[in-house]
Design a protein around this motif. Structure first.
Motif, PDB file in Angstrom:
ATOM      1  N   HIS A 191      42.981  43.662  33.350  1.00 38.01           N
ATOM      2  CA  HIS A 191      41.629  43.385  33.871  1.00 38.01           C
ATOM      3  C   HIS A 191      41.246  44.324  35.016  1.00 38.01           C
TER       4      HIS A 191
ATOM      5  N   LEU B 102      44.594  32.298  44.883  1.00 41.46           N
ATOM      6  CA  LEU B 102      43.282  32.942  44.718  1.00 41.46           C
ATOM      7  C   LEU B 102      43.284  33.881  43.508  1.00 41.46           C
ATOM      8  N   HIS B 103      44.437  34.093  42.923  1.00 45.65           N
ATOM      9  CA  HIS B 103      44.556  35.037  41.786  1.00 45.65           C
ATOM     10  C   HIS B 103      45.132  34.278  40.590  1.00 45.65           C
ATOM     11  N   GLY B 104      46.275  34.620  40.108  1.00 42.99           N
ATOM     12  CA  GLY B 104      46.788  33.955  38.906  1.00 42.99           C
ATOM     13  C   GLY B 104      47.184  32.517  39.150  1.00 42.99           C
TER      14      GLY B 104
ATOM     15  N   ALA C 271      45.621  30.215  40.305  1.00 43.09           N
ATOM     16  CA  ALA C 271      44.503  29.266  40.180  1.00 43.09           C
ATOM     17  C   ALA C 271      44.640  28.405  38.929  1.00 43.09           C
TER      18      ALA C 271
ATOM     19  N   LYS D 245      33.245  23.470  52.123  1.00 41.20           N
ATOM     20  CA  LYS D 245      33.518  24.908  51.858  1.00 41.20           C
ATOM     21  C   LYS D 245      34.897  25.096  51.224  1.00 41.20           C
TER      22      LYS D 245
ATOM     23  N   LYS E  88      37.134  26.078  48.155  1.00 44.28           N
ATOM     24  CA  LYS E  88      36.951  26.863  46.940  1.00 44.28           C
ATOM     25  C   LYS E  88      37.341  25.999  45.728  1.00 44.28           C
ATOM     26  N   ILE E  89      36.523  26.039  44.697  1.00 42.02           N
ATOM     27  CA  ILE E  89      36.812  25.287  43.478  1.00 42.02           C
ATOM     28  C   ILE E  89      37.604  26.176  42.526  1.00 42.02           C
ATOM     29  N   MET E  90      38.827  25.765  42.233  1.00 42.34           N
ATOM     30  CA  MET E  90      39.751  26.599  41.457  1.00 42.34           C
ATOM     31  C   MET E  90      39.239  26.815  40.034  1.00 42.34           C
ATOM     32  N   GLY E  91      39.372  28.076  39.563  1.00 40.80           N
ATOM     33  CA  GLY E  91      38.912  28.397  38.215  1.00 40.80           C
ATOM     34  C   GLY E  91      37.471  28.849  38.176  1.00 40.80           C
TER      35      GLY E  91
ATOM     36  N   GLY F 118      34.321  31.421  40.104  1.00 43.34           N
ATOM     37  CA  GLY F 118      34.039  32.569  40.963  1.00 43.34           C
ATOM     38  C   GLY F 118      34.861  33.760  40.535  1.00 43.34           C
TER      39      GLY F 118
ATOM     40  N   ARG G  84      35.279  38.264  41.706  1.00 39.28           N
ATOM     41  CA  ARG G  84      34.764  39.410  42.448  1.00 39.28           C
ATOM     42  C   ARG G  84      33.828  40.244  41.579  1.00 39.28           C
TER      43      ARG G  84
ATOM     44  N   ARG H 209      36.500  35.682  28.833  1.00 36.68           N
ATOM     45  CA  ARG H 209      37.810  35.137  28.430  1.00 36.68           C
ATOM     46  C   ARG H 209      37.795  33.602  28.495  1.00 36.68           C
TER      47      ARG H 209
ATOM     48  N   LYS I   8      24.617  31.481  42.896  1.00 36.62           N
ATOM     49  CA  LYS I   8      25.387  32.452  43.699  1.00 36.62           C
ATOM     50  C   LYS I   8      26.274  33.330  42.809  1.00 36.62           C
TER      51      LYS I   8
ATOM     52  N   ILE J 209      28.442  32.147  40.672  1.00 34.90           N
ATOM     53  CA  ILE J 209      29.778  31.532  40.558  1.00 34.90           C
ATOM     54  C   ILE J 209      29.848  30.729  39.262  1.00 34.90           C
TER      55      ILE J 209
ATOM     56  N   VAL K 142      38.674  33.070  34.018  1.00 35.78           N
ATOM     57  CA  VAL K 142      39.738  32.974  33.004  1.00 35.78           C
ATOM     58  C   VAL K 142      40.693  31.822  33.291  1.00 35.78           C
TER      59      VAL K 142
HETATM   60  C1  SDX Z   1      41.777  35.890  38.546  1.00 36.52           C
HETATM   61  O1  SDX Z   1      40.169  40.339  39.926  1.00 36.52           O
HETATM   62  C2  SDX Z   1      40.425  39.884  38.763  1.00 36.52           C
HETATM   63  O2  SDX Z   1      40.028  40.447  37.752  1.00 36.52           O
HETATM   64  C3  SDX Z   1      41.263  38.627  38.718  1.00 36.52           C
HETATM   65  C4  SDX Z   1      41.446  38.062  37.340  1.00 36.52           C
HETATM   66  C5  SDX Z   1      42.303  38.965  36.486  1.00 36.52           C
HETATM   67  O3  SDX Z   1      42.175  38.912  35.254  1.00 36.52           O
HETATM   68  O4  SDX Z   1      43.181  39.651  37.071  1.00 36.52           O
HETATM   69  O5  SDX Z   1      40.196  37.885  36.697  1.00 36.52           O
HETATM   70  C6  SDX Z   1      42.194  36.726  37.387  1.00 36.52           C
HETATM   71  O6  SDX Z   1      42.377  35.959  39.581  1.00 36.52           O
HETATM   72  C7  SDX Z   1      40.568  34.993  38.412  1.00 36.52           C
HETATM   73  C8  SDX Z   1      40.198  34.295  39.753  1.00 36.52           C
HETATM   74  C9  SDX Z   1      41.099  33.079  39.922  1.00 36.52           C
HETATM   75  N1  SDX Z   1      40.924  32.499  41.259  1.00 36.52           N
HETATM   76  C10 SDX Z   1      40.278  31.328  41.439  1.00 36.52           C
HETATM   77  O7  SDX Z   1      39.754  30.679  40.537  1.00 36.52           O
HETATM   78  C11 SDX Z   1      40.282  30.821  42.884  1.00 36.52           C
HETATM   79  C12 SDX Z   1      38.861  30.427  43.298  1.00 36.52           C
HETATM   80  N2  SDX Z   1      38.011  31.620  43.335  1.00 36.52           N
HETATM   81  C13 SDX Z   1      37.729  32.203  44.618  1.00 36.52           C
HETATM   82  O8  SDX Z   1      38.823  32.198  45.505  1.00 36.52           O
HETATM   83  C14 SDX Z   1      36.963  33.522  44.536  1.00 36.52           C
HETATM   84  O9  SDX Z   1      35.919  33.342  43.679  1.00 36.52           O
HETATM   85  C15 SDX Z   1      37.696  34.790  44.130  1.00 36.52           C
HETATM   86  C16 SDX Z   1      38.928  35.013  44.934  1.00 36.52           C
HETATM   87  C17 SDX Z   1      38.043  34.746  42.683  1.00 36.52           C
HETATM   88  C18 SDX Z   1      36.733  35.962  44.374  1.00 36.52           C
HETATM   89  O10 SDX Z   1      36.531  35.997  45.715  1.00 36.52           O
HETATM   90  P1  SDX Z   1      35.500  37.024  46.439  1.00 36.52           P
HETATM   91  O11 SDX Z   1      34.903  37.951  45.444  1.00 36.52           O
HETATM   92  O12 SDX Z   1      36.222  37.601  47.601  1.00 36.52           O
HETATM   93  O13 SDX Z   1      34.330  36.044  46.874  1.00 36.52           O
HETATM   94  P2  SDX Z   1      34.212  35.384  48.288  1.00 36.52           P
HETATM   95  O14 SDX Z   1      35.463  34.591  48.584  1.00 36.52           O
HETATM   96  O15 SDX Z   1      33.776  36.423  49.246  1.00 36.52           O
HETATM   97  O16 SDX Z   1      33.034  34.332  48.036  1.00 36.52           O
HETATM   98  C19 SDX Z   1      31.687  34.763  48.008  1.00 36.52           C
HETATM   99  C20 SDX Z   1      30.880  33.481  48.213  1.00 36.52           C
HETATM  100  C21 SDX Z   1      31.380  32.652  49.405  1.00 36.52           C
HETATM  101  O17 SDX Z   1      30.273  31.855  49.851  1.00 36.52           O
HETATM  102  P3  SDX Z   1      29.509  32.268  51.196  1.00 36.52           P
HETATM  103  O18 SDX Z   1      30.557  32.285  52.287  1.00 36.52           O
HETATM  104  O19 SDX Z   1      28.947  33.653  50.896  1.00 36.52           O
HETATM  105  O20 SDX Z   1      28.468  31.187  51.330  1.00 36.52           O
HETATM  106  O21 SDX Z   1      31.052  32.625  47.088  1.00 36.52           O
HETATM  107  C22 SDX Z   1      31.740  31.443  47.483  1.00 36.52           C
HETATM  108  C23 SDX Z   1      32.396  31.724  48.818  1.00 36.52           C
HETATM  109  O22 SDX Z   1      32.575  30.527  49.566  1.00 36.52           O
HETATM  110  N3  SDX Z   1      32.761  31.178  46.473  1.00 36.52           N
HETATM  111  C24 SDX Z   1      33.134  29.965  46.077  1.00 36.52           C
HETATM  112  C25 SDX Z   1      34.111  30.177  45.094  1.00 36.52           C
HETATM  113  N4  SDX Z   1      34.324  31.486  44.939  1.00 36.52           N
HETATM  114  C26 SDX Z   1      33.486  32.111  45.797  1.00 36.52           C
HETATM  115  N5  SDX Z   1      32.722  28.726  46.455  1.00 36.52           N
HETATM  116  C27 SDX Z   1      33.309  27.676  45.836  1.00 36.52           C
HETATM  117  N6  SDX Z   1      34.273  27.818  44.873  1.00 36.52           N
HETATM  118  C28 SDX Z   1      34.690  29.033  44.486  1.00 36.52           C
HETATM  119  N7  SDX Z   1      35.638  29.144  43.545  1.00 36.52           N
END
Ligand code: SDX
Length: 379
Positions: A188, A222-224, A226, A254, A256-259, A261, A263, A271, A309, A311, A315
Protein backbone atom coordinates in the motif's frame (compact mmCIF):
# COMPACT_ATOMS: atom_id res chain seq x y z
CA UNK A 1 22.10 21.51 5.29
CA UNK A 2 19.34 24.05 4.71
CA UNK A 3 15.89 22.37 4.84
CA UNK A 4 14.53 22.02 1.29
CA UNK A 5 10.93 22.30 2.54
CA UNK A 6 8.89 23.19 5.63
CA UNK A 7 8.70 20.59 8.43
CA UNK A 8 5.63 18.35 7.87
CA UNK A 9 4.46 16.30 10.92
CA UNK A 10 4.28 12.63 9.94
CA UNK A 11 5.91 13.57 6.60
CA UNK A 12 2.36 14.26 5.38
CA UNK A 13 2.45 14.91 1.62
CA UNK A 14 6.26 14.54 1.40
CA UNK A 15 7.44 12.18 -1.37
CA UNK A 16 10.25 9.98 0.06
CA UNK A 17 10.76 7.74 -2.98
CA UNK A 18 9.99 7.21 -6.63
CA UNK A 19 8.22 3.88 -6.88
CA UNK A 20 6.42 1.80 -9.51
CA UNK A 21 5.11 -0.89 -7.15
CA UNK A 22 1.64 0.37 -6.23
CA UNK A 23 -0.59 3.37 -6.80
CA UNK A 24 -3.36 4.82 -4.61
CA UNK A 25 -5.90 7.48 -5.62
CA UNK A 26 -7.29 8.50 -2.21
CA UNK A 27 -10.00 10.75 -3.65
CA UNK A 28 -11.54 8.07 -5.90
CA UNK A 29 -10.69 5.03 -3.78
CA UNK A 30 -8.40 3.35 -6.31
CA UNK A 31 -5.59 0.88 -5.49
CA UNK A 32 -3.41 -0.72 -8.19
CA UNK A 33 -0.46 -3.15 -7.87
CA UNK A 34 1.98 -2.60 -10.77
CA UNK A 35 -0.88 -0.89 -12.62
CA UNK A 36 -3.43 -3.69 -12.17
CA UNK A 37 -6.44 -2.71 -10.03
CA UNK A 38 -7.01 -4.54 -6.76
CA UNK A 39 -10.57 -5.62 -7.66
CA UNK A 40 -9.30 -7.53 -10.72
CA UNK A 41 -6.42 -9.13 -8.82
CA UNK A 42 -8.76 -10.14 -5.96
CA UNK A 43 -10.99 -11.86 -8.52
CA UNK A 44 -8.41 -13.51 -10.78
CA UNK A 45 -5.04 -13.81 -8.99
CA UNK A 46 -3.56 -15.55 -5.96
CA UNK A 47 -1.38 -14.20 -3.15
CA UNK A 48 1.82 -15.85 -4.43
CA UNK A 49 1.22 -14.66 -7.99
CA UNK A 50 0.54 -11.15 -6.61
CA UNK A 51 3.71 -11.30 -4.46
CA UNK A 52 5.70 -12.22 -7.58
CA UNK A 53 4.07 -9.33 -9.49
CA UNK A 54 4.90 -6.85 -6.71
CA UNK A 55 8.50 -7.98 -6.25
CA UNK A 56 9.60 -8.65 -9.85
CA UNK A 57 7.24 -6.18 -11.52
CA UNK A 58 5.41 -8.54 -13.88
CA UNK A 59 2.89 -11.37 -13.77
CA UNK A 60 4.84 -14.68 -13.84
CA UNK A 61 4.52 -17.19 -16.68
CA UNK A 62 3.05 -20.58 -15.78
CA UNK A 63 6.56 -22.05 -15.28
CA UNK A 64 7.84 -19.06 -13.32
CA UNK A 65 4.84 -19.28 -10.97
CA UNK A 66 5.14 -23.07 -10.59
CA UNK A 67 8.86 -22.80 -9.73
CA UNK A 68 8.18 -19.96 -7.28
CA UNK A 69 5.40 -21.91 -5.55
CA UNK A 70 7.51 -25.10 -5.39
CA UNK A 71 10.49 -23.24 -3.92
CA UNK A 72 8.29 -21.64 -1.28
CA UNK A 73 6.67 -24.98 -0.40
CA UNK A 74 10.13 -26.53 -0.01
CA UNK A 75 11.22 -23.74 2.36
CA UNK A 76 8.19 -23.72 4.68
CA UNK A 77 9.96 -25.55 7.52
CA UNK A 78 11.88 -23.56 10.13
CA UNK A 79 15.06 -24.83 11.81
CA UNK A 80 14.41 -26.50 15.17
CA UNK A 81 16.77 -23.94 16.80
CA UNK A 82 14.17 -21.23 16.08
CA UNK A 83 11.27 -23.40 17.24
CA UNK A 84 13.20 -24.16 20.45
CA UNK A 85 13.82 -20.42 20.90
CA UNK A 86 10.08 -19.77 20.46
CA UNK A 87 9.32 -22.33 23.19
CA UNK A 88 10.91 -19.85 25.64
CA UNK A 89 8.53 -17.04 24.63
CA UNK A 90 5.93 -16.28 27.33
CA UNK A 91 2.42 -17.54 26.38
CA UNK A 92 1.12 -14.13 27.38
CA UNK A 93 3.40 -12.45 24.80
CA UNK A 94 1.72 -10.75 21.83
CA UNK A 95 2.15 -12.73 18.59
CA UNK A 96 3.49 -9.60 16.83
CA UNK A 97 6.34 -9.40 19.34
CA UNK A 98 6.98 -13.12 18.82
CA UNK A 99 6.98 -12.57 15.05
CA UNK A 100 9.33 -9.59 15.21
CA UNK A 101 11.79 -11.56 17.37
CA UNK A 102 11.66 -14.70 15.27
CA UNK A 103 11.86 -12.79 11.97
CA UNK A 104 15.10 -11.20 13.13
CA UNK A 105 16.31 -14.62 14.32
CA UNK A 106 15.88 -16.00 10.78
CA UNK A 107 18.76 -13.74 9.82
CA UNK A 108 21.06 -15.66 12.19
CA UNK A 109 20.56 -18.80 10.11
CA UNK A 110 19.66 -17.70 6.62
CA UNK A 111 21.34 -14.39 5.80
CA UNK A 112 23.30 -15.09 2.61
CA UNK A 113 25.25 -11.94 1.86
CA UNK A 114 27.79 -13.86 -0.19
CA UNK A 115 25.24 -14.71 -2.88
CA UNK A 116 25.18 -12.71 -6.09
CA UNK A 117 22.62 -9.92 -5.87
CA UNK A 118 19.69 -11.40 -7.85
CA UNK A 119 20.15 -14.79 -6.12
CA UNK A 120 20.47 -13.08 -2.71
CA UNK A 121 17.18 -11.26 -3.32
CA UNK A 122 15.33 -14.35 -4.52
CA UNK A 123 16.71 -16.48 -1.65
CA UNK A 124 15.53 -13.97 0.97
CA UNK A 125 12.14 -13.47 -0.71
CA UNK A 126 11.47 -17.23 -0.84
CA UNK A 127 12.59 -17.91 2.73
CA UNK A 128 10.70 -14.99 4.29
CA UNK A 129 7.45 -15.62 2.38
CA UNK A 130 7.74 -19.33 3.19
CA UNK A 131 8.74 -19.17 6.86
CA UNK A 132 6.83 -16.20 8.31
CA UNK A 133 3.47 -18.07 8.23
CA UNK A 134 5.11 -21.17 9.76
CA UNK A 135 6.46 -19.10 12.68
CA UNK A 136 3.13 -17.34 13.31
CA UNK A 137 1.30 -20.69 13.37
CA UNK A 138 4.02 -22.30 15.51
CA UNK A 139 3.74 -19.59 18.18
CA UNK A 140 -0.05 -19.87 18.15
CA UNK A 141 0.20 -23.64 18.73
CA UNK A 142 3.00 -23.50 21.34
CA UNK A 143 1.28 -20.91 23.54
CA UNK A 144 -1.63 -23.40 23.79
CA UNK A 145 0.86 -26.06 24.89
CA UNK A 146 0.79 -27.89 21.55
CA UNK A 147 3.67 -28.90 19.31
CA UNK A 148 3.79 -26.84 16.13
CA UNK A 149 1.96 -28.45 13.20
CA UNK A 150 4.47 -29.40 10.48
CA UNK A 151 3.80 -27.46 7.24
CA UNK A 152 2.07 -29.52 4.56
CA UNK A 153 3.85 -30.24 1.27
CA UNK A 154 0.76 -30.27 -0.87
CA UNK A 155 -1.65 -27.61 0.40
CA UNK A 156 -1.47 -24.21 -1.29
CA UNK A 157 -0.10 -21.17 0.57
CA UNK A 158 -3.36 -20.03 2.19
CA UNK A 159 -4.68 -23.52 2.97
CA UNK A 160 -1.35 -24.55 4.48
CA UNK A 161 -1.37 -21.60 6.87
CA UNK A 162 -4.92 -22.31 8.07
CA UNK A 163 -4.00 -26.00 8.42
CA UNK A 164 -0.91 -25.20 10.57
CA UNK A 165 -3.03 -22.83 12.66
CA UNK A 166 -6.10 -25.01 13.23
CA UNK A 167 -4.74 -28.55 12.58
CA UNK A 168 -7.56 -29.12 10.11
CA UNK A 169 -7.66 -28.63 6.35
CA UNK A 170 -9.84 -25.60 5.55
CA UNK A 171 -12.82 -25.71 3.18
CA UNK A 172 -11.69 -24.63 -0.34
CA UNK A 173 -13.83 -21.46 -0.03
CA UNK A 174 -12.25 -20.60 3.34
CA UNK A 175 -8.75 -21.03 1.86
CA UNK A 176 -9.70 -18.92 -1.17
CA UNK A 177 -11.14 -16.15 1.03
CA UNK A 178 -7.99 -16.11 3.17
CA UNK A 179 -5.87 -15.98 0.01
CA UNK A 180 -7.83 -12.94 -1.16
CA UNK A 181 -7.31 -11.29 2.25
CA UNK A 182 -3.57 -11.84 1.80
CA UNK A 183 -3.70 -10.16 -1.62
CA UNK A 184 -5.64 -7.19 -0.24
CA UNK A 185 -3.09 -6.54 2.52
CA UNK A 186 0.07 -7.14 0.47
CA UNK A 187 1.08 -3.60 -0.46
CA UNK A 188 0.00 0.00 0.00
CA UNK A 189 2.59 2.58 -1.20
CA UNK A 190 4.34 4.60 1.58
CA UNK A 191 2.57 3.36 4.71
CA UNK A 192 4.46 3.56 8.00
CA UNK A 193 5.74 -0.05 8.08
CA UNK A 194 6.87 0.05 4.45
CA UNK A 195 8.67 3.34 5.06
CA UNK A 196 10.29 1.76 8.11
CA UNK A 197 11.38 -1.17 5.93
CA UNK A 198 12.86 1.23 3.38
CA UNK A 199 14.80 3.27 5.93
CA UNK A 200 16.23 0.03 7.35
CA UNK A 201 16.96 -1.33 3.85
CA UNK A 202 18.75 1.88 2.88
CA UNK A 203 21.65 1.03 5.22
CA UNK A 204 22.12 -2.25 3.25
CA UNK A 205 21.39 -4.38 6.31
CA UNK A 206 19.97 -7.87 5.71
CA UNK A 207 16.34 -8.39 4.58
CA UNK A 208 15.49 -10.25 7.82
CA UNK A 209 16.31 -7.09 9.82
CA UNK A 210 14.27 -5.09 7.27
CA UNK A 211 11.22 -7.29 7.89
CA UNK A 212 11.76 -7.23 11.68
CA UNK A 213 11.75 -3.39 11.61
CA UNK A 214 8.58 -3.37 9.55
CA UNK A 215 6.81 -5.89 11.82
CA UNK A 216 7.50 -3.69 14.84
CA UNK A 217 6.05 -0.69 13.02
CA UNK A 218 2.96 -2.51 11.76
CA UNK A 219 2.12 -3.69 15.29
CA UNK A 220 1.02 -0.22 16.43
CA UNK A 221 -2.76 0.40 16.91
CA UNK A 222 -2.68 3.36 14.52
CA UNK A 223 -1.45 1.06 11.73
CA UNK A 224 -1.92 -2.70 11.40
CA UNK A 225 -2.83 -3.13 15.07
CA UNK A 226 -6.20 -1.45 14.38
CA UNK A 227 -7.80 -4.65 13.04
CA UNK A 228 -7.52 -6.29 16.47
CA UNK A 229 -8.81 -3.10 18.19
CA UNK A 230 -11.91 -3.08 15.95
CA UNK A 231 -13.05 -6.43 17.38
CA UNK A 232 -12.44 -5.11 20.91
CA UNK A 233 -14.62 -2.11 20.05
CA UNK A 234 -17.43 -4.24 18.54
CA UNK A 235 -17.41 -6.44 21.66
CA UNK A 236 -17.47 -3.35 23.92
CA UNK A 237 -20.45 -1.95 21.99
CA UNK A 238 -22.21 -5.31 22.32
CA UNK A 239 -25.43 -4.45 20.46
CA UNK A 240 -26.73 -2.42 17.51
CA UNK A 241 -28.68 -0.16 19.94
CA UNK A 242 -25.47 0.81 21.75
CA UNK A 243 -23.65 1.92 18.58
CA UNK A 244 -24.84 5.53 18.33
CA UNK A 245 -24.20 6.51 21.99
CA UNK A 246 -20.80 4.73 21.88
CA UNK A 247 -19.67 6.55 18.72
CA UNK A 248 -21.02 9.88 19.98
CA UNK A 249 -18.99 9.36 23.16
CA UNK A 250 -15.82 8.60 21.16
CA UNK A 251 -16.26 11.77 19.11
CA UNK A 252 -17.09 13.79 22.22
CA UNK A 253 -13.84 12.63 23.85
CA UNK A 254 -11.76 12.90 20.64
CA UNK A 255 -11.13 9.12 20.84
CA UNK A 256 -10.05 7.72 17.47
CA UNK A 257 -12.49 5.12 16.15
CA UNK A 258 -10.51 2.05 15.11
CA UNK A 259 -10.86 0.95 11.49
CA UNK A 260 -11.74 4.45 10.28
CA UNK A 261 -9.80 7.27 8.72
CA UNK A 262 -6.76 7.18 6.49
CA UNK A 263 -3.92 9.50 5.56
CA UNK A 264 -4.64 8.96 1.86
CA UNK A 265 -8.17 7.59 1.39
CA UNK A 266 -10.83 10.28 1.85
CA UNK A 267 -13.53 7.82 0.70
CA UNK A 268 -14.21 4.21 1.73
CA UNK A 269 -11.07 2.07 1.32
CA UNK A 270 -11.57 -0.17 -1.76
CA UNK A 271 -10.14 -3.05 0.27
CA UNK A 272 -12.84 -2.59 2.91
CA UNK A 273 -15.49 -3.02 0.23
CA UNK A 274 -13.97 -6.31 -0.96
CA UNK A 275 -13.48 -7.55 2.62
CA UNK A 276 -17.16 -6.89 3.27
CA UNK A 277 -18.10 -9.05 0.29
CA UNK A 278 -15.79 -11.80 1.56
CA UNK A 279 -17.35 -11.58 5.01
CA UNK A 280 -20.83 -11.96 3.54
CA UNK A 281 -19.73 -14.99 1.47
CA UNK A 282 -18.27 -16.56 4.61
CA UNK A 283 -21.48 -15.96 6.57
CA UNK A 284 -23.36 -17.90 3.88
CA UNK A 285 -21.01 -20.82 4.54
CA UNK A 286 -20.61 -20.63 8.30
CA UNK A 287 -23.66 -18.76 9.56
CA UNK A 288 -24.44 -15.13 10.27
CA UNK A 289 -22.32 -13.05 12.67
CA UNK A 290 -24.10 -10.60 14.97
CA UNK A 291 -20.93 -8.53 15.13
CA UNK A 292 -21.43 -7.79 11.43
CA UNK A 293 -24.76 -6.12 12.21
CA UNK A 294 -23.01 -3.99 14.82
CA UNK A 295 -20.19 -3.22 12.36
CA UNK A 296 -22.66 -2.11 9.67
CA UNK A 297 -24.34 0.22 12.18
CA UNK A 298 -20.94 1.58 13.29
CA UNK A 299 -20.04 2.32 9.68
CA UNK A 300 -23.41 4.04 9.13
CA UNK A 301 -23.09 6.28 12.21
CA UNK A 302 -19.40 7.13 11.71
CA UNK A 303 -19.96 7.96 8.04
CA UNK A 304 -22.92 10.17 9.04
CA UNK A 305 -20.86 12.03 11.63
CA UNK A 306 -17.34 12.08 10.18
CA UNK A 307 -17.83 11.49 6.46
CA UNK A 308 -17.66 15.25 5.88
CA UNK A 309 -14.09 15.13 7.25
CA UNK A 310 -13.18 12.39 4.77
CA UNK A 311 -13.24 9.72 7.47
CA UNK A 312 -14.54 6.40 6.18
CA UNK A 313 -13.96 2.67 6.85
CA UNK A 314 -10.42 1.51 6.09
CA UNK A 315 -8.93 -1.92 5.42
CA UNK A 316 -8.83 -2.76 9.13
CA UNK A 317 -12.53 -2.35 9.77
CA UNK A 318 -13.94 -5.56 8.27
CA UNK A 319 -10.83 -7.75 8.08
CA UNK A 320 -11.17 -8.95 11.67
CA UNK A 321 -14.70 -10.25 11.07
CA UNK A 322 -13.40 -12.39 8.20
CA UNK A 323 -10.45 -13.70 10.21
CA UNK A 324 -12.63 -14.51 13.23
CA UNK A 325 -14.97 -16.56 11.04
CA UNK A 326 -11.91 -18.44 9.75
CA UNK A 327 -11.15 -19.46 13.35
CA UNK A 328 -8.33 -16.96 13.83
CA UNK A 329 -8.03 -15.38 17.30
CA UNK A 330 -8.10 -11.55 17.48
CA UNK A 331 -4.48 -11.17 18.64
CA UNK A 332 -3.47 -13.02 15.45
CA UNK A 333 -5.25 -10.52 13.15
CA UNK A 334 -2.24 -8.22 12.86
CA UNK A 335 0.13 -11.13 12.22
CA UNK A 336 -2.19 -11.98 9.29
CA UNK A 337 -1.57 -8.47 8.01
CA UNK A 338 2.19 -8.98 8.50
CA UNK A 339 2.27 -12.33 6.65
CA UNK A 340 0.78 -10.57 3.65
CA UNK A 341 2.68 -7.28 3.84
CA UNK A 342 6.02 -9.15 3.74
CA UNK A 343 5.46 -9.15 -0.05
CA UNK A 344 5.16 -5.36 -0.19
CA UNK A 345 8.03 -4.78 2.23
CA UNK A 346 10.31 -7.02 0.14
CA UNK A 347 9.23 -5.31 -3.09
CA UNK A 348 10.28 -1.95 -1.62
CA UNK A 349 13.47 -3.49 -0.16
CA UNK A 350 14.41 -4.65 -3.68
CA UNK A 351 13.45 -1.28 -5.20
CA UNK A 352 15.46 0.53 -2.48
CA UNK A 353 18.58 -1.58 -3.20
CA UNK A 354 18.57 -0.13 -6.71
CA UNK A 355 18.37 3.45 -5.33
CA UNK A 356 21.28 2.69 -2.96
CA UNK A 357 21.10 5.99 -1.04
CA UNK A 358 20.82 5.92 2.78
CA UNK A 359 17.83 7.80 4.25
CA UNK A 360 19.20 10.73 6.25
CA UNK A 361 16.63 13.58 6.43
CA UNK A 362 17.22 16.83 8.30
CA UNK A 363 15.34 18.63 11.13
CA UNK A 364 14.28 22.08 12.24
CA UNK A 365 16.26 22.61 15.46
CA UNK A 366 14.15 24.36 18.13
CA UNK A 367 16.34 23.66 21.18
CA UNK A 368 18.81 25.90 23.07
CA UNK A 369 22.38 26.68 22.02
CA UNK A 370 25.62 27.56 23.93
CA UNK A 371 24.43 26.33 27.35
CA UNK A 372 27.30 25.98 29.95
CA UNK A 373 27.76 22.67 31.80
CA UNK A 374 26.68 23.01 35.50
CA UNK A 375 28.42 20.89 38.12
CA UNK A 376 26.00 18.54 39.91
CA UNK A 377 26.59 20.33 43.28
CA UNK A 378 25.27 23.53 41.75
CA UNK A 379 22.09 22.13 40.15
C1 SDX B 1 -3.65 1.08 7.97
O1 SDX B 1 -0.92 4.26 5.39
C2 SDX B 1 -1.50 3.20 5.02
O2 SDX B 1 -1.69 2.95 3.83
C3 SDX B 1 -1.92 2.25 6.12
C4 SDX B 1 -2.71 1.07 5.65
C5 SDX B 1 -1.85 0.13 4.84
O3 SDX B 1 -2.40 -0.61 4.01
O4 SDX B 1 -0.62 0.08 5.12
O5 SDX B 1 -3.81 1.47 4.86
C6 SDX B 1 -3.21 0.23 6.83
O6 SDX B 1 -2.87 1.36 8.84
C7 SDX B 1 -5.06 1.61 8.00
C8 SDX B 1 -5.31 2.58 9.19
C9 SDX B 1 -5.59 1.75 10.43
N1 SDX B 1 -5.63 2.61 11.62
C10 SDX B 1 -6.80 2.88 12.25
O7 SDX B 1 -7.90 2.48 11.87
C11 SDX B 1 -6.65 3.71 13.53
C12 SDX B 1 -7.63 4.88 13.50
N2 SDX B 1 -7.27 5.81 12.43
C13 SDX B 1 -6.56 7.01 12.79
O8 SDX B 1 -5.60 6.83 13.80
C14 SDX B 1 -6.10 7.83 11.59
O9 SDX B 1 -7.16 7.95 10.73
C15 SDX B 1 -4.90 7.37 10.78
C16 SDX B 1 -3.71 7.09 11.65
C17 SDX B 1 -5.23 6.15 9.99
C18 SDX B 1 -4.54 8.51 9.82
O10 SDX B 1 -4.16 9.55 10.60
P1 SDX B 1 -3.78 11.02 10.01
O11 SDX B 1 -3.83 11.01 8.53
O12 SDX B 1 -2.53 11.43 10.69
O13 SDX B 1 -5.03 11.88 10.48
P2 SDX B 1 -5.08 12.73 11.79
O14 SDX B 1 -4.80 11.84 12.98
O15 SDX B 1 -4.25 13.94 11.58
O16 SDX B 1 -6.63 13.12 11.85
C19 SDX B 1 -7.13 14.16 11.03
C20 SDX B 1 -8.46 14.53 11.68
C21 SDX B 1 -8.34 14.76 13.20
O17 SDX B 1 -9.42 15.63 13.58
P3 SDX B 1 -9.10 17.16 13.90
O18 SDX B 1 -8.07 17.16 15.01
O19 SDX B 1 -8.54 17.72 12.59
O20 SDX B 1 -10.45 17.71 14.28
O21 SDX B 1 -9.38 13.45 11.56
C22 SDX B 1 -9.67 12.92 12.85
C23 SDX B 1 -8.61 13.42 13.80
O22 SDX B 1 -9.10 13.48 15.14
N3 SDX B 1 -9.61 11.46 12.75
C24 SDX B 1 -10.40 10.63 13.42
C25 SDX B 1 -10.02 9.34 13.01
N4 SDX B 1 -9.00 9.43 12.15
C26 SDX B 1 -8.75 10.75 11.98
N5 SDX B 1 -11.41 10.85 14.31
C27 SDX B 1 -12.03 9.76 14.80
N6 SDX B 1 -11.69 8.48 14.45
C28 SDX B 1 -10.71 8.24 13.57
N7 SDX B 1 -10.39 6.98 13.25
Amino acid sequence: TKPSCEYQPGLEGIPVAQSSISFVDGKNGILEYRGINIEELAQKSTFLETAYLLIWGKLPTKDELANFQDEITRHRRVKYHIRDMMKCFPESGHPMDALQTSAAALGLFYSRRALAKEEYIRDAVVRLLAKIPTMVAAFAQMRMGNDPVQPSDNLNYAANFLYMLTEKEPEPLEARIFDVCLMLHAEHTMNASTFSAMVTASTLTDPYAVVASAVGTLAGPLHGGANEEVLVMLEEIGSVENVRPYIEDCIENKKKIMGFGHRVYKVKDPRAKILQQLAERLFELTGHDEYYDIALEVEKVVTEKLGHKGIYANVDFYSGLVYRKLGIKPDLFTPMFAISRVAGWLAHWKEQLAVNRIFRPTQVYIGDRGIPYVAIEDR
